[in-house]
Design an enzyme around this catalytic site. Structure first.
Site, short mmCIF file in Angstrom:
data_model
loop_
_atom_site.label_atom_id
_atom_site.label_comp_id
_atom_site.label_asym_id
_atom_site.label_seq_id
_atom_site.Cartn_x
_atom_site.Cartn_y
_atom_site.Cartn_z
N SER A 1 0.85 -1.18 0.00
CA SER A 1 0.00 0.00 0.00
C SER A 1 0.89 1.23 0.00
O SER A 1 2.08 1.16 0.28
CB SER A 1 -0.91 0.01 1.23
OG SER A 1 -0.16 0.28 2.40
N THR A 2 0.32 2.38 -0.31
CA THR A 2 1.10 3.61 -0.39
C THR A 2 1.81 3.91 0.93
O THR A 2 2.98 4.25 0.96
CB THR A 2 0.19 4.79 -0.77
OG1 THR A 2 -0.48 4.47 -1.99
CG2 THR A 2 1.00 6.05 -0.96
#
Length: 487
Positions: A20-21
């Site tokens: 994920s970011t």
């Protein structure tokens, strides 16, 4: 199977990578780094990398990820699935155990997590999977709790968390607050004026106001005012008196108000009075009354209380002899649907469109919408030109009335003229097919109703369905088909 002796057999291994970011930025779980470690591990064991599946920027809270779905569909092509860390596969205990017990093991595919150094070919490994997945889910729940507390603290400080501000406001990312959009704010105030009336004249209804706004070319950042539900939302949202609703709590005076609290209260009183006066079909206690049709015989479907039972059912009129004039086929095989069951199906489909950003696109693609012919395209461009002319004229009216500053007037007129010139040029060119016809309007409307759907009354949901749905069709084999109005 002993994974350290697997070199004797060239295993076909699927590498699954997810990041994920936030994780990529803070924890070092970059895609390239995970792939490098997994490939090196396979080389050391003499395994064959059959496929590398990557889900960049996807949460591990569910299985709605393209990479994991491909992994599931191709599972018969592998002997083993390898990940860098267990929570790369999933942060949900239920989803982790589902993948291992319902997808991997039944297809004789082992699962190995490099970081935790265990595999599912041993009883101990399978036990550890269950234990670690519990902790992975616990970590996710703690993150959600901390995030929710942070969001609530920001709301209490008067800061907005939404990058999609309501009509009448823009979002200032630096200050984290809503700021007034003067052009849209003038439209909101006009809507309240038309609704409340004055000088002995009664106020207008939602549809009449929507027709007026549309006819005079008013637009906002999400489209126009063609739907009466957009007008209703403008008249019922406490954001316009400067308040913000978050998680069921109303936080006062978080930003500049567009109307007074007295005006907002009066609008609510008028709404309540009119709603009480208009009891009828649209005030049914049943969500789908008037929307449901039998796909077998074409008759309408009504919601009735079955004799001797305390449950309501949606029943085809052909199977309900109480009203012989409504019968289409006395032998109609259509099943009777329990009220809760059918309404839950429709509620789920509406929620999918509201909260899944990709659902609308998938629905439109499946529906194979026909593209307009060149004559229709030219007519649409001409109507848009006329609409822009009305907007320019209305801006001049607002300026003359003293409600629009000259600098804002110049900015908006310049933008509208640029758009008009581009449209005029397109009238002489061949039209380009628009495969997303209708999606912008539908998406804008869905964004507007998103915040209220879960809290809406049955009457309010019926109002929303009257915009979204032409009909709901059912038959005997658990078949439900929704005829969406925007398609």
């Amino acid at each position: 199977m002993d994974i350290f002796n697997a070199v004797e057999k060239s295993l076909r291994v699927a590498l699954y990578v997810r990041v994920s970011t936030v994780e990529q930025a803070q924890e070092g779980y970059s895609i390239d780094e995970q792939k490098r470690r997994l490939v090196d591990y396979c080389k050391a064991r003499g395994w064959i990398v059959a496929e590398v599946l990557v889900d960049p920027g996807y949460s591990g809270s569910n299985l709605n990820r393209p990479g994991i779905q491909t992994l599931i569909s191709h599972i018969k092509n592998y002997d083993m699935v390898l990940v860098y860390k267990l929570d790369r596969l999933s942060r949900s205990q239920r989803d982790t155990l589902y993948l291992i017990e319902q997808v991997f093991l039944p297809n004789h595919v082992d699962f190995v997590s490099l970081n935790e150094s265990f595999d599912t070919s041993t009883p101990f490994g399978r036990a550890m999977i269950g234990i670690l997945s519990v902790f992975a889910q616990l970590e996710r729940e703690q993150i959600k709790e901390r995030t929710a507390m942070g969001r609530l603290a920001r709301w209490r400080e008067g800061k907005s968390m939404s990058s999609r501000p309501p009509i009448g406001y823009d979002y200032d990312p630096e200050a984290g607050t809503l700021v007034v959009n003067e052009y849209e704010a003038a439209q909101i105030r006009l809507i309240y004026q038309l609704y409340l009336g004055g000088d002995g004249e009664p106020g207008w209804g939602y549809q009449k106001i929507a027709d007026y706004m549309q006819a005079h070319g008013y637009t906002h950042k999400y489209g126009d005012w063609r739907h009466k539900q957009t007008v209703y939302l403008a008249l019922s949202n406490p954001v316009y008196v400067g308040d913000t609703r978050y998680n069921g709590e109303l936080i006062l005076d978080t930003h500049e108000a567009l109307v007074s609290r007295e005006t907002f209260a009066l609008a609510k009183k008028i709404h309540d009075t009119r709603e009480e006066r208009t009891r009828g079909a649209m005030r049914s206690n049943h969500l789908l009354t008037g929307f449901v049709y039998c796909a077998c015989c074409g008759a309408r479907v009504s919601c009735v209380l079955r004799g001797g039972q305390s449950r309501y059912y949606y029943v085809c009129y052909s199977r309900n002899p109480a009203n012989p004039t409504m019968v289409r086929d006395p032998d109609c095989p259509c099943k009777s649907w329990p009220k809760e069951e059918l309404e839950a199906v429709v509620d789920y489909e509406v929620r999918q469109l509201i909260f899944d950003r990709e659902a609308l696109g998938r629905l439109v693609k499946r529906s194979a919408i026909a593209v307009s012919d060149p004559e229709d395209h030219s007519a649409a461009l001409q109507r848009k030109l006329e609409n822009l002319d009305k907007q320019i004229a209305r801006l001049m009216d607002l300026y003359q009335d003293g409600t629009l500053p000259v600098d804002l007037l110049n900015e908006r007129v310049k933008k509208l003229y640029a758009e008009r010139e581009a449209l005029a040029a397109n009238l002489t060119e061949a039209p380009v097919p628009d495969e997303s016809f209708g999606m912008a309007d539908a998406r804008a409307y869905l964004d507007e109703i998103g915040p209220i759907w879960d809290k809406a009354t049955t009457a309010q949901k019926r109002e929303i369905l009257s915009v979204l749905v032409n009909g709901v069709y059912v038959r005997e084999d658990n078949y439900v088909q929704i005829d969406w109005a925007f398609l």
